[in-house]
Write an enzyme that holds these catalytic residues in place. Sequence first.
Site, PDB file in Angstrom:
ATOM      1  N   ARG A  31     115.278   6.806  27.406  1.00 57.99           N
ATOM      2  CA  ARG A  31     116.269   7.685  26.642  1.00 57.99           C
ATOM      3  C   ARG A  31     115.851   9.079  26.732  1.00 57.99           C
ATOM      4  O   ARG A  31     116.457  10.035  26.704  1.00 57.99           O
ATOM      5  CB  ARG A  31     116.292   6.950  25.344  1.00 57.99           C
ATOM      6  CG  ARG A  31     117.288   5.677  25.173  1.00 57.99           C
ATOM      7  CD  ARG A  31     116.813   4.870  24.354  1.00 57.99           C
ATOM      8  NE  ARG A  31     117.903   3.540  24.080  1.00 57.99           N
ATOM      9  CZ  ARG A  31     117.852   2.515  24.887  1.00 57.99           C
ATOM     10  NH1 ARG A  31     117.006   2.412  25.743  1.00 57.99           N
ATOM     11  NH2 ARG A  31     118.662   1.729  24.439  1.00 57.99           N
ATOM     12  N   ASP A  79     114.487  -9.807  25.558  1.00 55.02           N
ATOM     13  CA  ASP A  79     113.664  -9.655  26.657  1.00 55.02           C
ATOM     14  C   ASP A  79     112.587 -10.451  26.793  1.00 55.02           C
ATOM     15  O   ASP A  79     111.575 -10.995  27.541  1.00 55.02           O
ATOM     16  CB  ASP A  79     113.182  -8.370  26.846  1.00 55.02           C
ATOM     17  CG  ASP A  79     114.425  -7.240  27.180  1.00 55.02           C
ATOM     18  OD1 ASP A  79     115.345  -7.805  27.691  1.00 55.02           O
ATOM     19  OD2 ASP A  79     114.413  -5.956  26.829  1.00 55.02           O
ATOM     20  N   SER A 113     124.630  -5.492  21.666  1.00 55.80           N
ATOM     21  CA  SER A 113     124.080  -5.147  22.732  1.00 55.80           C
ATOM     22  C   SER A 113     123.456  -3.737  22.666  1.00 55.80           C
ATOM     23  O   SER A 113     124.381  -2.569  21.996  1.00 55.80           O
ATOM     24  CB  SER A 113     124.918  -5.078  23.982  1.00 55.80           C
ATOM     25  OG  SER A 113     124.377  -4.165  24.988  1.00 55.80           O
ATOM     26  N   LYS A 122     121.255 -11.390  33.022  1.00 49.98           N
ATOM     27  CA  LYS A 122     120.046 -10.324  33.210  1.00 49.98           C
ATOM     28  C   LYS A 122     119.975 -10.180  34.589  1.00 49.98           C
ATOM     29  O   LYS A 122     120.369 -10.392  35.411  1.00 49.98           O
ATOM     30  CB  LYS A 122     118.961 -10.767  32.441  1.00 49.98           C
ATOM     31  CG  LYS A 122     119.151 -10.880  30.729  1.00 49.98           C
ATOM     32  CD  LYS A 122     119.372  -9.681  30.362  1.00 49.98           C
ATOM     33  CE  LYS A 122     119.597  -9.046  28.720  1.00 49.98           C
ATOM     34  NZ  LYS A 122     119.655  -7.970  28.238  1.00 49.98           N
ATOM     35  N   LYS A 139     109.776   1.071  28.269  1.00 48.63           N
ATOM     36  CA  LYS A 139     110.748   1.490  29.194  1.00 48.63           C
ATOM     37  C   LYS A 139     111.747   1.798  28.415  1.00 48.63           C
ATOM     38  O   LYS A 139     112.427   2.687  28.889  1.00 48.63           O
ATOM     39  CB  LYS A 139     110.880  -0.043  29.700  1.00 48.63           C
ATOM     40  CG  LYS A 139     111.863   0.007  31.054  1.00 48.63           C
ATOM     41  CD  LYS A 139     111.494  -0.854  32.106  1.00 48.63           C
ATOM     42  CE  LYS A 139     112.200  -2.393  31.576  1.00 48.63           C
ATOM     43  NZ  LYS A 139     113.639  -2.505  32.034  1.00 48.63           N
ATOM     44  N   SER A 140     112.414   1.347  27.461  1.00 49.56           N
ATOM     45  CA  SER A 140     113.724   1.607  26.560  1.00 49.56           C
ATOM     46  C   SER A 140     113.569   3.147  26.302  1.00 49.56           C
ATOM     47  O   SER A 140     114.514   3.965  26.305  1.00 49.56           O
ATOM     48  CB  SER A 140     113.822   0.860  25.484  1.00 49.56           C
ATOM     49  OG  SER A 140     114.211  -0.520  25.937  1.00 49.56           O
ATOM     50  N   ARG A 157     110.748 -10.104  34.820  1.00 55.68           N
ATOM     51  CA  ARG A 157     109.937 -10.926  33.739  1.00 55.68           C
ATOM     52  C   ARG A 157     109.744 -12.537  33.881  1.00 55.68           C
ATOM     53  O   ARG A 157     108.875 -13.121  33.374  1.00 55.68           O
ATOM     54  CB  ARG A 157     110.713 -10.808  32.353  1.00 55.68           C
ATOM     55  CG  ARG A 157     110.935  -9.389  31.810  1.00 55.68           C
ATOM     56  CD  ARG A 157     111.510  -9.013  30.470  1.00 55.68           C
ATOM     57  NE  ARG A 157     112.108  -7.887  30.298  1.00 55.68           N
ATOM     58  CZ  ARG A 157     111.229  -6.856  29.697  1.00 55.68           C
ATOM     59  NH1 ARG A 157     110.114  -7.152  29.886  1.00 55.68           N
ATOM     60  NH2 ARG A 157     111.956  -5.388  29.842  1.00 55.68           N
TER      61      ARG A 157
HETATM   62  C1  S3P Z   1     117.876  -2.475  26.490  1.00 57.20           C
HETATM   63  C2  S3P Z   1     118.586  -3.423  25.737  1.00 57.20           C
HETATM   64  C3  S3P Z   1     118.709  -4.957  26.170  1.00 57.20           C
HETATM   65  C4  S3P Z   1     117.500  -5.361  26.953  1.00 57.20           C
HETATM   66  C5  S3P Z   1     116.941  -4.256  28.136  1.00 57.20           C
HETATM   67  C6  S3P Z   1     116.637  -3.104  27.556  1.00 57.20           C
HETATM   68  C7  S3P Z   1     117.797  -1.244  26.139  1.00 57.20           C
HETATM   69  O1  S3P Z   1     119.855  -5.110  26.800  1.00 57.20           O
HETATM   70  O2  S3P Z   1     117.584  -6.513  27.384  1.00 57.20           O
HETATM   71  O3  S3P Z   1     115.850  -4.821  28.592  1.00 57.20           O
HETATM   72  O4  S3P Z   1     117.012  -0.284  26.965  1.00 57.20           O
HETATM   73  O5  S3P Z   1     118.686  -0.865  25.396  1.00 57.20           O
HETATM   74  P1  S3P Z   1     121.344  -5.362  26.079  1.00 57.20           P
HETATM   75  O6  S3P Z   1     121.719  -4.179  25.260  1.00 57.20           O
HETATM   76  O7  S3P Z   1     122.199  -5.610  27.337  1.00 57.20           O
HETATM   77  O8  S3P Z   1     120.881  -6.685  25.239  1.00 57.20           O
END
Ligand code: S3P
Length: 436
Positions: free
Chosen positions: A27, A320, A166, A347, A22-23, A395
């Site tokens: 991007r 997560d 973060s 969250k 997902k992350s 989650r």
């Molecule tokens: C994420 C960063 C995390 C994570 C989120 C996805 C990302 O959040 O909890 O599910 O894709 O950069 P934070 O950066 O707010 O900790």
Amino acid sequence: MKKETIRPAKYLTGGVALPGDKSISHRYAMLAGLAEGTSELRHFSAAADCHSTLACMSSLGAEVKIDKEVVRVTGRGPRGLKSSWCALDAGNSGTTMRLLAGILAGQDFTSKLTGDESLQKRPMKRVIGPLREMGADIHGRDDNFAPLEIRGKKLKAIDYKMPMASAQVKSAVLLAGLFADGVTSVTEPAGTRDHTELALEEFGAAVEKHGRTIKVHSLGHGNGSGKLVAKSLDVPGDLSSAVFFIAAASLFLDSNVLLHNVGLNPTRTAILDLFVSMGASIEMLGLKSAQGEIIGDLSVKGASLKGGVIAGEQIPLLIDELPMLAALGPSTEQGIEIRDAAELRVKESDRIAALAENLRRMGAKVEERPDGLKVQGRSAGKLRGAEIDPRGDHRIAMAFAVAALGAEGVTVIRDAECAAVSFPTFYAELKRLAER
Ligand code: S3P
């Protein structure tokens, strides 16, 4: 509201089809929309969150073609986005909203960014603050919440010392840095996932890393090419989705589960180290590297988990995964204690409250604290099937569906479809692997 019924299992066996990370999908979609030409993104995440990002990029003028898991995004270069006539909808996705805020801050038009009820309650000051320091004009409800109105401006580069660990804040500042007048740097207080840095390099931006400081050169002034290039990329499987199957397999000694092509970026694998330190049986196979990311298969067998305390600098690297770990607590020898994790309260839901409430519904002994919780282990008794309220949080829904496999009696997950925010085929995969 769809309910899902989960019955106890004897063990799990087979291979899991994981969604793309997902992350990374977020991007790649954003950077492909800022690049010149057509990028092909294979195994793009099926998660609703990532499709929110695609819809936003499309509203901003990128051409998006979706053919199942192959997504083609055509961008018109870093200055090629155009104003969207309607508000951009990030849905349930904090990553979409915070990262896009960084990009939109440096455009020469005004945008409005909104999201669902949950997202409108999540703090945005953490990105509004540094983006304002760069010269952006951003307004939100109570100066902290969406909808956000972002009037794009000529940005100035800053050296930002992040007050919190973060990845989303780091990424928002680095993405805004592409449109700033020099070199923007972000220093993290503790390590967080580095997919933005890796993806920026992949698409041709000039990025440097010195310890905990990451620098990005402006596309206008950089030592890079001044533009981003379209790419053909494979998205690895999502380790944060895999974790639900690692946990489920670990519950039963006879389990044998194989997870293919999982993203094993070292800024994400703290969860595997933790599982192994708790006694889990996980083997990494066939490791390879692609696009700066590490990918491999995971073989997971059943084990007896010890449990333990999770705190401090571990927290941002496991953020997560904490719901799944807490829900496993009652099946571990010592139980699970989570500290220093107040961030869980902001969250997709207040995850500390949601975990405590639902664990108690299943008969667990839980102490809820402002920054975490303590869940007693096996000696407090076996979990009982119950009706679970995931509070619209993917989650939480998935963590309790897994815990339910090891409980006595039947569990019903209310509003179960919220799992599609990150893993649309989760229940089908879980049922396919669970032997009863
Ligand atoms: C994420 C960063 C995390 C994570 C989120 C996805 C990302 O959040 O909890 O599910 O894709 O950069 P934070 O950066 O707010 O900790």
